[in-house]
Design a protein around this motif. Structure first.
Motif, PDB file in Angstrom:
ATOM      1  N   ALA A 259       1.777   5.211   4.235  1.00  0.00           N
ATOM      2  CA  ALA A 259       3.722   3.894   2.842  1.00  0.00           C
ATOM      3  C   ALA A 259       4.319   5.162   3.046  1.00  0.00           C
ATOM      4  CB  ALA A 259       2.258   4.195   1.777  1.00  0.00           C
ATOM      5  N   LEU A 260       4.271   6.422   2.695  1.00  0.00           N
ATOM      6  CA  LEU A 260       5.520   7.265   2.514  1.00  0.00           C
ATOM      7  C   LEU A 260       6.387   7.207   3.955  1.00  0.00           C
ATOM      8  CD1 LEU A 260       4.234   9.949  -0.095  1.00  0.00           C
ATOM      9  CD2 LEU A 260       5.661   8.129  -0.389  1.00  0.00           C
ATOM     10  N   ALA A 261       4.846   7.686   5.115  1.00  0.00           N
ATOM     11  CA  ALA A 261       5.716   7.553   6.340  1.00  0.00           C
ATOM     12  C   ALA A 261       6.065   6.336   6.349  1.00  0.00           C
ATOM     13  CB  ALA A 261       4.702   8.012   7.083  1.00  0.00           C
ATOM     14  N   THR A 262       6.504   5.297   6.255  1.00  0.00           N
ATOM     15  CA  THR A 262       6.918   3.720   6.905  1.00  0.00           C
ATOM     16  C   THR A 262       8.145   3.415   5.878  1.00  0.00           C
ATOM     17  OG1 THR A 262       4.836   3.308   5.375  1.00  0.00           O
ATOM     18  CG2 THR A 262       4.856   3.359   8.302  1.00  0.00           C
ATOM     19  N   GLY A 263       8.189   4.372   4.716  1.00  0.00           N
ATOM     20  CA  GLY A 263       9.289   4.295   3.748  1.00  0.00           C
ATOM     21  C   GLY A 263       8.786   2.551   2.542  1.00  0.00           C
ATOM     22  N   CYS A 264       7.841   2.299   2.616  1.00  0.00           N
ATOM     23  CA  CYS A 264       7.016   1.592   1.853  1.00  0.00           C
ATOM     24  C   CYS A 264       6.787   2.108   0.117  1.00  0.00           C
ATOM     25  CB  CYS A 264       5.569   1.507   1.937  1.00  0.00           C
ATOM     26  SG  CYS A 264       4.943   0.131   3.686  1.00  0.00           S
ATOM     27  N   THR A 265       7.413   0.872  -0.873  1.00  0.00           N
ATOM     28  CA  THR A 265       7.099   1.711  -2.097  1.00  0.00           C
ATOM     29  C   THR A 265       5.693   1.846  -2.516  1.00  0.00           C
ATOM     30  OG1 THR A 265       9.349  -0.015  -2.369  1.00  0.00           O
ATOM     31  CG2 THR A 265       8.203   0.850  -4.306  1.00  0.00           C
TER      32      THR A 265
ATOM     33  N   TRP B  22       0.322  10.801  12.710  1.00  0.00           N
ATOM     34  CA  TRP B  22       0.960  12.225  12.552  1.00  0.00           C
ATOM     35  C   TRP B  22       0.889  13.151  11.501  1.00  0.00           C
ATOM     36  CZ3 TRP B  22       4.542  13.630  16.411  1.00  0.00           C
ATOM     37  CH2 TRP B  22       5.773  15.134  15.780  1.00  0.00           C
ATOM     38  N   VAL B  23       0.395  12.002  10.453  1.00  0.00           N
ATOM     39  CA  VAL B  23       0.046  11.913   8.961  1.00  0.00           C
ATOM     40  C   VAL B  23      -1.299  11.853   8.376  1.00  0.00           C
ATOM     41  CG1 VAL B  23       2.312  11.022   8.899  1.00  0.00           C
ATOM     42  CG2 VAL B  23      -0.029   9.749   8.255  1.00  0.00           C
TER      43      VAL B  23
ATOM     44  N   ARG C  23       3.664  12.091  -6.433  1.00  0.00           N
ATOM     45  CA  ARG C  23       4.088  13.019  -5.883  1.00  0.00           C
ATOM     46  C   ARG C  23       3.634  14.728  -4.929  1.00  0.00           C
ATOM     47  NH1 ARG C  23       6.411  13.298 -10.859  1.00  0.00           N
ATOM     48  NH2 ARG C  23       5.267  14.912 -11.860  1.00  0.00           N
ATOM     49  N   GLU C  24       2.986  14.423  -5.521  1.00  0.00           N
ATOM     50  CA  GLU C  24       1.353  15.692  -4.847  1.00  0.00           C
ATOM     51  C   GLU C  24       2.004  15.310  -3.132  1.00  0.00           C
ATOM     52  OE1 GLU C  24      -3.071  16.247  -5.303  1.00  0.00           O
ATOM     53  OE2 GLU C  24      -2.438  14.988  -6.862  1.00  0.00           O
TER      54      GLU C  24
ATOM     55  N   ALA D 226       2.952  16.855   0.229  1.00  0.00           N
ATOM     56  CA  ALA D 226       2.214  17.601   1.442  1.00  0.00           C
ATOM     57  C   ALA D 226       2.291  16.635   2.535  1.00  0.00           C
ATOM     58  CB  ALA D 226       1.059  17.530   1.023  1.00  0.00           C
ATOM     59  N   MET D 227       3.741  16.036   2.534  1.00  0.00           N
ATOM     60  CA  MET D 227       4.318  15.335   4.038  1.00  0.00           C
ATOM     61  C   MET D 227       4.500  15.710   4.988  1.00  0.00           C
ATOM     62  SD  MET D 227       2.865  12.029   3.532  1.00  0.00           S
ATOM     63  CE  MET D 227       3.841  10.767   5.059  1.00  0.00           C
TER      64      MET D 227
END
Ligand code: ADP
Ligand code: ZN
Ligand code: MG
Length: 486
Positions: free
Chosen positions: A66-72, A186-187, A296-297, A301-302
């Motif tokens: 989700a973070l890698a694709t810019g999702c909320t 990748w993630v 945040r955690e 770690a990304m």
């Protein structure tokens, strides 16, 4: 209307297996290829009275995608029961997420056919996989016509990544899938292995008059086992729909199956036969709450994402954008490249060239993705260093690479041992040039008579006289001097 008056509209749903050690709602291990029904327990067998417990690592991996694709990422999402009967689903429902998915929004930037497009994501939700029905057995004669069920896969954690209908060609859809597979690998969220079913994709296709704003009737295509099949199926489906509309026929909303043998799609079920899954929140599982600390955690770690990394390779190392993108084919490959640059910082461009044209050519696709390289980064760096300082020629280096891969020995040892040091001294090169000219008076006359194309032949002869070790720059210069004389 001619074909060119229609435009395709495509939305993709990708199921992606998460790389957890244990299953989504029980402690069974996630295994591939184990003997049937050996990685099961009362929870994933669907026994009555058992209680599922959500796997925290599953949620973390989904959050990484989700973070890698810019999702909320939603603070609260809900597991729901999707009810249907099938032999590989003994408890009669699949645990999924429905109206409250884990993540929404986001986008993937796709470059295809010379254009750049933001493909918006509708949602990323969590769900569990079903078991597997098996219809073919080595002991066929005993079990003709029978089917057996293997529940090892039952309860394996998945995410479903759903796009908005933003794609407009089979090529774009293919590129999107390639990028998304790179991203989930990748993630470290998934092994992205299509053959083992870690990635599965459904394609939704419709067509509409060019420039239209209303969506056409969509068809969902299932059974797409490879990216190549996705591309073929979409191409075929666009053609079929356009042909139907041109013939004045109406399209029906339906689910179709892709048949690899014919390359065509075939009706599986129409909208009227669509199942009503009777979704409702799973009473055995509380709401899934992702608090700020957890977010945040996970964010901390990304890794640096592929596009950012390729951009950095361009700005820091001067790589052309296309090369930087190829070097970032997978994270292990990008790591390899950076380690090689750290060992020989003077020539990042040459290191990229060697990596892309010599090393990757000797590797399988699986090895490229996994970064299983034939030589260590320090070895590649040492090889390019010896070309840069004039010790060996590029041509010799290519031959040497074969030995390096075979033996794993240090570059300098092999160069010395095999007598590969390049000859750059003018003395021996001048001697070789003189001898070649003296031995071939007819060719010299031809050259001087205006056949400049014969120059390459002389270079070859001089190189041969020097056992291939002549410094090409010096050989060219001295040869030209000698031939242009008198
Ligand atoms: P359903 O309710 O049938 O599951 P959704 O609205 O959830 O349909 O959409 C499922 C997928 O189909 C999404 O990827 C979406 O972008 C895509 N989609 C929806 N409508 C169309 C359409 N008319 N043409 C192409 N794709 C579509
Ligand atoms: Zn289990
Ligand atoms: Mg839907």
């Amino acid at each position: 209307m001619p074909t060119s008056d229609f435009e395709p509209v495509i939305g993709l749903e990708m199921h992606c297996q998460l790389k957890t050690k244990s299953k989504a709602f029980c402690a069974c291990p996630v295994v591939f290829g184990a003997p049937p029904n050996t990685a099961v327990c009362p929870v994933c067998l669907g026994y009555p009275g058992v209680l599922p417990v959500a796997n925290r690592e599953m949620v973390t991996l989904a959050m990484r995608v989700a973070l890698a694709t810019g999702c909320t990422i939603e603070e609260t999402s809900v597991f729901a029961r999707k009810n249907y009967f099938y032999p590989d689903l003994p408890k009669g429902y699949q645990i999924s997420q429905y109206d409250k998915p884990l993540a929404v929004g986001g986008a993937v930037t796709v470059r295809a056919g010379g254009s750049v497009k933001q493909v918006r994501l509708n949602r990323i939700h969590l769900e569990e996989d079903a078991g597997k029905s098996m219809h073919e057995f080595p002991w066929e004669d005993v079990l003709t016509g029978a089917s057996l069920v293997d529940l090892n896969r039952s309860g394996t954690p998945l995410i479903e990544i759903v796009t908005e209908p933003d794609l407009s060609s089979a090529e774009e859809a293919h590129e999107y899938l390639v990028l998304l597979r790179r991203l989930v690998r990748w993630v470290d969220a998934s092994d992205g292995n299509m053959e083992e079913g870690s990635l599965r994709c459904d394609a939704n296709v419709s067509v509409r008059p060019k420039g239209g704003t209303v969506l056409g009737t969509k068809v969902e295509i299932k059974n797409l086992n490879s990216f190549a099949h996705v591309k073929k199926a979409i191409e075929h489906e666009i053609e079929r729909q356009v042909a139907a509309l041109e013939a004045g026929k109406a399209l029906v909303q339906e689910t179709r199956l892709f048949e690899p043998a014919s390359g065509a799609t075939k009706t599986m079920r129409s909208k009227e036969e669509a199942m009503d899954y009777r979704y409702f929140p799973d009473p055995d599982l509380g709401a899934l709450v992702v608090d700020e600390a957890w977010k945040r955690e996970v964010a901390a770690a990304m890794p640096e994402l592929p596009e950012a990394r390729a951009a950095r390779f361009t700005s820091a190392f001067g790589l052309p954008a296309a090369d930087a993108d190829l070097v970032c084919l997978s994270r292990p490959l990008a790591d390899y490249y950076e380690a090689a640059v750290a060992a020989h910082p003077k020539n990042p461009k040459a290191l990229a060239n060697w990596l892309l044209s010599e090393l990757l050519a000797k590797m399988s696709d699986a090895d490229r993705h996994a970064g299983r390289m034939p030589v260590a980064p320090a070895v590649l760096a040492a090889l390019v260093r010896r070309i840069d300082d004039g010790t060996i020629s590029g041509k010799i280096a290519k031959e040497l690479l074969v030995d390096l891969i075979a033996t794993g020995r240090p570059v300098d040892d092999l160069v010395k041992e095999k007598g590969l040091v390049q000859i750059s001294d003018e003395g021996p090169i001048r001697d070789a040039v003189a001898k070649v000219l003296a031995d071939n008076p007819a060719q010299v006359a031809t050259y001087r008579g205006g056949k400049a194309a014969a120059f390459g032949w002389f270079v070859g002869q001089v190189m041969k006289a020097l056992a291939g070790r002549g410094n090409p720059g010096v050989v060219n210069r001295l040869l030209r001097d000698a031939l242009e004389k008198d």
